[in-house]
Design a protein around this motif. Structure first.
Motif, PDB file in Angstrom:
ATOM      1  N   GLY A 102       1.102  -1.455  -0.541  1.00  0.00           N
ATOM      2  CA  GLY A 102       0.083  -0.221   0.142  1.00  0.00           C
ATOM      3  C   GLY A 102       1.014   1.081  -0.152  1.00  0.00           C
ATOM      4  O   GLY A 102      -0.069   2.025   0.028  1.00  0.00           O
ATOM      5  N   LEU A 103       2.298   1.499  -0.073  1.00  0.00           N
ATOM      6  CA  LEU A 103       2.949   2.291   0.072  1.00  0.00           C
ATOM      7  C   LEU A 103       3.534   2.947  -1.736  1.00  0.00           C
ATOM      8  O   LEU A 103       3.494   2.086  -2.409  1.00  0.00           O
ATOM      9  N   PRO A 104       2.663   4.533  -1.354  1.00  0.00           N
ATOM     10  CA  PRO A 104       2.723   4.870  -3.267  1.00  0.00           C
ATOM     11  C   PRO A 104       4.548   4.960  -3.517  1.00  0.00           C
ATOM     12  O   PRO A 104       5.624   4.972  -2.534  1.00  0.00           O
ATOM     13  N   ALA A 105       5.024   4.095  -4.956  1.00  0.00           N
ATOM     14  CA  ALA A 105       6.139   4.078  -5.341  1.00  0.00           C
ATOM     15  C   ALA A 105       6.445   4.624  -6.649  1.00  0.00           C
ATOM     16  O   ALA A 105       6.221   4.321  -7.143  1.00  0.00           O
TER      17      ALA A 105
END
Lengths: 340, 340
Positions: A102-105
């Motif tokens: 769920g981490l924007p990458a």
């Protein structure tokens, strides 16, 4: 002109972001070197419990990220974005480490300059008012790199004296709008320099001109002098590349006055650990920064450092097609305290 | 909270940057497709006059950059930074295209999402006050991709019905603090989604969940509705991935109302050009944006579009080691005029 711009390729932050936390993961050889004791997590198993070296490298990034968040007292939900990249084809260590978190990458490719590039972009994102907390992260793995770039380890290829040893390690830093920790005051984006070195076993020499160009631009653009820094640290020029860099500065009439250090010569004992010209790989400058250097800033051993990640932008295909090796270097100025 | 932040992973610009100019370079098959006539430079020689396909891809980026600067009436010295990346191992097309140009360069790896990722980061750099003019650029080459990712072309491997055709092309855009041209108003950074698709010949299906997640986040974070856009354009989901995306939206109760298009199905004639599920590759969304879409905004055919670059973050190594395929999608909102 854009308001935080200084010169063409440098910028200084109106509100300088903090490095609120950092973490480092290191392999066996690294944890036996001169910086032993500075790493958060070490493992003598080159597989880090995984079935392949590539998956081991991915695991190292996961461990670096977990340790970082734990040290910062944050959860993944507190992080707005992650900038990361690595040396493996299609940067699989970075992408797989972040999948389904769920981490924007945002993926980067800067070869061994990735720690500096990710830190620079994280600072820009926070300093520009787009995010509150951004992670900068990278990794490399000796065995995975050897088989991708050179020979399978079992082949037992001979190493040349100018060759460097890819660091097995991962570093992660949390760049934050608030809190405590060292301050990122300014940065310079590198140009891609290629003076024709084509020997893939002498990457230090290939990267030195880019390091010279970026450090010179940083000093010019920010109207700074070498004396303004306690250390000017290059990523992984190693012994050979460092000598070329110092020679270039001497010829240009700028005296670095003994302030230059190189992560590639800091991370290993060059004589005792049989690494020839020194360490290299994205993990090299990453674990030296997120292990030793940031600690030195917190303890006021250093007041201000210029962290200059260096990268050799070759591929086995480009070398097989007879190409020389372009180099790049990105610089980030880090201070122990907020200035001015 | 950071001032240009909207939600966790989206931002809206206080001073929205312009896309002051754009350029596209396309290969033979692309210039025979439905978008023929929209590209600035086309060549029927798959080598673009170079000795290898990898060097041809690099040459396409150089041509895109030269054409861009010519159309903008600028020189390389007017550009503060370039964000670029590609699909080749170690992103050699991008690095070699920029070497010894004196252009400050930041390398990206976002697989086929690179046009959107570079545009997003260029906007952030200009919108944050760090640069006046920044280039976003990428490329892909069918033959170079085939031999790196799949089989040498001479092997004559059979393609499955869900397979896509890598676009031979390069696109470049100049993001500027001033001037005329379409406006970048907002953007959303993607998360890496992997629902377990492991078929490297069905990348559209692997990327669809990431596209859904990013479009949904953009609408939520910016309090926007599908009706606010004339087009919601995904990068290269192709026919199969597009169907999955529409299905996901339908199930979630959001009606895209026929606004969805996909660059992979726009760039080729799916029936007539024997490309199976459609186009793919970094060049796919790049030439559709820098050829057709931006032109449509200037001519007021479209008032506002959401450009959503999609990338499959696999490597041959990850697939050989039994891994499934993570996908990512970054979205950039582009309007014909400054709003509000």
């Amino acid at each position: 002109m854009a308001k935080q711009k200084r010169g063409r390729r440098s910028f200084a932050f109106d509100t300088p972001p903090r490095i609120a936390a950092w973490a480092s993961v290191a392999g066996k050889k690294e944890s036996e070197g001169p910086l032993q004791g500075y790493f958060d997590y070490t493992n003598t198993d080159t597989y880090f419990g995984e079935p392949s070296w590539e998956k081991a490298e991915c695991r190292m990034q996961q461990l670096a990220l977990e340790t970082l968040l734990e040290k910062a007292g944050k959860t993944p939900k507190d992080v707005d974005m992650v900038f990361s990249g690595d040396l493996l084809n299609q940067c699989i260590s970075s992408s797989f480490a972040l999948r389904n978190t769920g981490l924007p990458a945002l993926g980067l490719y800067g070869a061994c300059s990735t720690m500096a590039e990710s830190l620079l972009l994280a600072s820009l994102t926070v300093g520009g008012g787009f995010a509150d907390r951004v992670v900068a992260m990278t990794s490399s793995h000796f065995a995975a790199s050897e088989r991708q770039y050179r020979y399978p380890l079992g082949y037992g290829g001979q190493r040349t004296p100018t060759a460097q040893w890819t660091v097995t390690g991962s570093g992660a830093a949390l760049v934050s709008i608030s809190g405590q920790g060292p301050v990122i005051t300014a940065a310079t984006v590198g140009t891609i320099e290629d003076l024709g070195i084509a020997d893939a076993n002498n990457m230090g020499a290939a990267m030195a001109p880019a390091a010279f160009e970026t450090i010179r631009a940083h000093l010019d653009d920010l109207k700074a002098a070498p004396e303004d820094f306690d250390l000017i640290v290059t990523g992984d020029l190693g012994k050979v590349g460092s000598e070329i860099l110092l020679d270039q500065f001497q010829k240009s009439g700028v005296n670095l006055g003994g302030r230059h250090r190189d992560c590639g010569t800091m991370v290993f004992d060059l004589e005792g650990q049989d690494v020839h010209a020194g360490g290299s790989g994205c993990g090299c400058s990453a674990i030296v920064l997120c292990g030793y250097l940031l600690d030195g800033l917190v303890k006021k051993k250093y007041r201000r450092i210029l962290f200059c990640g260096t990268g050799a932008l070759l591929s086995p295909t480009s070398s097989q097609q007879g190409e020389s090796i372009p180099g790049v270097c990105h610089a980030v100025s880090i201070s122990a305290e907020r200035e001015g």
